[in-house]
Design a protein around this motif. Structure first.
Motif, PDB file in Angstrom:
ATOM      1  N   GLN A 171       0.831  -1.199   0.000  1.00  0.00           N
ATOM      2  CA  GLN A 171       0.000   0.000   0.000  1.00  0.00           C
ATOM      3  C   GLN A 171       0.865   1.249   0.000  1.00  0.00           C
ATOM      4  OE1 GLN A 171      -2.154  -1.175   3.557  1.00  0.00           O
ATOM      5  NE2 GLN A 171      -4.047  -1.338   2.373  1.00  0.00           N
ATOM      6  N   ASN A 218       1.196   6.879  -7.614  1.00  0.00           N
ATOM      7  CA  ASN A 218      -0.116   6.570  -7.036  1.00  0.00           C
ATOM      8  C   ASN A 218      -0.827   7.790  -6.471  1.00  0.00           C
ATOM      9  OD1 ASN A 218       0.022   3.912  -7.732  1.00  0.00           O
ATOM     10  ND2 ASN A 218       0.526   3.153  -5.682  1.00  0.00           N
ATOM     11  N   THR A 242      -5.802   8.724   2.085  1.00  0.00           N
ATOM     12  CA  THR A 242      -7.093   8.321   2.651  1.00  0.00           C
ATOM     13  C   THR A 242      -8.244   8.539   1.680  1.00  0.00           C
ATOM     14  OG1 THR A 242      -7.524  10.503   3.633  1.00  0.00           O
ATOM     15  CG2 THR A 242      -6.245   8.924   4.948  1.00  0.00           C
ATOM     16  N   PHE A 244     -10.211   8.217  -2.191  1.00  0.00           N
ATOM     17  CA  PHE A 244     -10.351   7.475  -3.449  1.00  0.00           C
ATOM     18  C   PHE A 244     -10.063   8.425  -4.615  1.00  0.00           C
ATOM     19  CE2 PHE A 244     -12.777   5.899  -7.066  1.00  0.00           C
ATOM     20  CZ  PHE A 244     -12.426   4.562  -7.067  1.00  0.00           C
ATOM     21  N   PRO A 245      -9.394   7.988  -5.674  1.00  0.00           N
ATOM     22  CA  PRO A 245      -8.931   6.623  -5.978  1.00  0.00           C
ATOM     23  C   PRO A 245      -7.532   6.316  -5.467  1.00  0.00           C
ATOM     24  CG  PRO A 245      -8.527   8.014  -7.862  1.00  0.00           C
ATOM     25  CD  PRO A 245      -9.170   8.897  -6.816  1.00  0.00           C
ATOM     26  N   TYR A 246      -6.849   7.324  -4.903  1.00  0.00           N
ATOM     27  CA  TYR A 246      -5.445   7.147  -4.515  1.00  0.00           C
ATOM     28  C   TYR A 246      -5.274   6.036  -3.483  1.00  0.00           C
ATOM     29  CZ  TYR A 246      -6.010  11.907  -6.272  1.00  0.00           C
ATOM     30  OH  TYR A 246      -6.368  12.998  -7.006  1.00  0.00           O
ATOM     31  N   SER A 247      -6.205   5.958  -2.535  1.00  0.00           N
ATOM     32  CA  SER A 247      -6.079   5.007  -1.432  1.00  0.00           C
ATOM     33  C   SER A 247      -6.219   3.555  -1.882  1.00  0.00           C
ATOM     34  CB  SER A 247      -7.119   5.310  -0.353  1.00  0.00           C
ATOM     35  OG  SER A 247      -8.429   5.221  -0.893  1.00  0.00           O
ATOM     36  N   HIS A 248      -6.757   3.324  -3.089  1.00  0.00           N
ATOM     37  CA  HIS A 248      -6.978   1.969  -3.576  1.00  0.00           C
ATOM     38  C   HIS A 248      -5.863   1.511  -4.525  1.00  0.00           C
ATOM     39  CE1 HIS A 248     -10.837   2.684  -1.773  1.00  0.00           C
ATOM     40  NE2 HIS A 248     -11.306   1.510  -2.140  1.00  0.00           N
ATOM     41  N   ARG A 249      -4.823   2.282  -4.624  1.00  0.00           N
ATOM     42  CA  ARG A 249      -3.727   1.932  -5.524  1.00  0.00           C
ATOM     43  C   ARG A 249      -2.583   1.254  -4.764  1.00  0.00           C
ATOM     44  NH1 ARG A 249      -3.596   7.752  -8.723  1.00  0.00           N
ATOM     45  NH2 ARG A 249      -5.479   7.414  -9.982  1.00  0.00           N
ATOM     46  N   TYR A 250      -1.881   0.375  -5.448  1.00  0.00           N
ATOM     47  CA  TYR A 250      -0.791  -0.376  -4.847  1.00  0.00           C
ATOM     48  C   TYR A 250       0.507  -0.188  -5.641  1.00  0.00           C
ATOM     49  CZ  TYR A 250      -4.058  -2.826  -1.786  1.00  0.00           C
ATOM     50  OH  TYR A 250      -4.994  -3.113  -0.824  1.00  0.00           O
TER      51      TYR A 250
END
Length: 333
Positions: A171, A218, A242, A244-250
């Motif tokens: 993460q 990200n 914290t 979206f969409p940044y928090s869902h990127r790996y």
């Protein structure tokens, strides 16, 4: 000629010779414990408790203990904390600086709690109150030896590794970058890809690639913002971690390492960027600018740096010098 041990002390030629002899000794079949105590009676009590399961050496003071450590194989040190002259705390510090693979167990007496706490903070592996020596010393030493010798055996095993491949999916946590870089440095060191200095340079390149993937990939934060206000840059990064969409990127990391070559692929899930817009890393005017500095270091420390067409993946290669391969008798490609 003397061996440099840091700013405060160097080994004399005679000390260096004794140290080399000690390091070359094969480990004994049973673990060896060094007992350090200025009281002959207390020293014998401790030694007799341990001698049934391990080899025991004795020292009456820290200076004698240091002498033994430089000439004999020792797996663990049991030391009284309070002694005249140099005390157990100073011996613990010596172990940490010069014998990092040898753990120290303290014997503490009533009234020495503050010094014991300091010793634990500075690297002691455990402690046993004097009033509990009869029941707690042996199991404590056995637990510490199990942990220490397990790590030592693992290090020796990994030194025999000839190649490896690992993959990580992490993460957007900047706290994970340092441990990951350290782990990958260990891998390239174990397989014998490069020496200590080049291993450090590989670590710097990986750190830059991972930092770019996190913040610029990200989280989509321009490095130019750091040129304006460093504080705003990191505040925006914390906020986007914290959202979206940044928090869902790996971030995905692949590493292949062998004695001949290391390949590292760092991939983010951001929109990518036009790599042709990167500042020229060979232009001295750009050396002091945060923008593009990471890419400059990556290109300087790796033999090959290649971005994909989207700009969200970078492949870096580090090759072992042909001169090093030739010294091992390997054919040159």
């Amino acid at each position: 000629m003397t061996e440099d041990l840091g700013p405060n002390r160097r080994r004399s030629p005679s000390e260096a010779k004794r140290w080399i002899v000690a390091a070359a000794q094969p480990p004994p079949e049973r673990p060896t414990v060094l007992v350090v105590d200025d009281s002959r009676v207390d020293r014998r009590v401790v030694s007799e408790l341990l001698c049934g399961k391990m080899n025991v050496l004795e020292a009456a003071e820290v200076a004698e203990a240091r002498q033994i450590l430089s000439t004999r194989w020792v797996d663990l040190v049991v030391t009284d904390l309070v002694m005249p002259g140099a005390n157990g705390l100073e011996l613990i510090q010596h172990l940490r600086r010069h014998h990092a693979g040898v753990p120290g167990v303290l014997i503490t007496s009533q009234g020495s709690e503050e010094i014991a706490f300091e010793a634990l903070h500075r690297g002691a592996a455990s402690y046993v109150p004097k009033v509990l020596i009869a029941t707690e010393l042996v199991p404590t030493v056995e637990r510490v030896l199990t942990a220490s010798m397990g790590r030592r055996a693992r290090r020796e095993l990994l030194k025999r590794m000839t190649s490896t491949h690992c993959t990580f999916r992490m993460q957007n946590d900047p706290e994970l970058i340092g441990p990951l870089v350290s782990y990958l440095q260990e891998l390239v060191s174990y397989v014998g890809l490069c020496d200590e200095m080049e291993c450090t340079r590989v670590g710097v390149a990986l750190q830059e690639a991972l930092t770019n993937a996190l913040f610029h990939g990200n989280l989509e934060i321009s490095s130019r913002l750091r040129e304006v206000d460093d504080r705003v840059f990191f505040e925006l990064a914390a906020k986007r971690r914290t959202e979206f969409p940044y928090s869902h990127r790996y971030i995905e990391v692949d590493c292949w390492a062998s004695r001949e070559e290391g390949t590292f692929v760092v991939r983010d899930e951001g929109p990518g960027f036009d790599t042709r817009q990167l500042p020229d890393p060979t232009n001295p005017a750009n050396l002091v600018k945060p923008s593009g500095r990471g890419v400059m270091l990556m290109r300087s420390f790796m033999d090959e740096v290649i971005y994909n067409s989207k700009g969200n993946e970078v492949l870096m290669r580090k090759r072992r010098p042909e001169s090093a391969l030739a010294e091992e008798g390997k054919p040159l490609s």
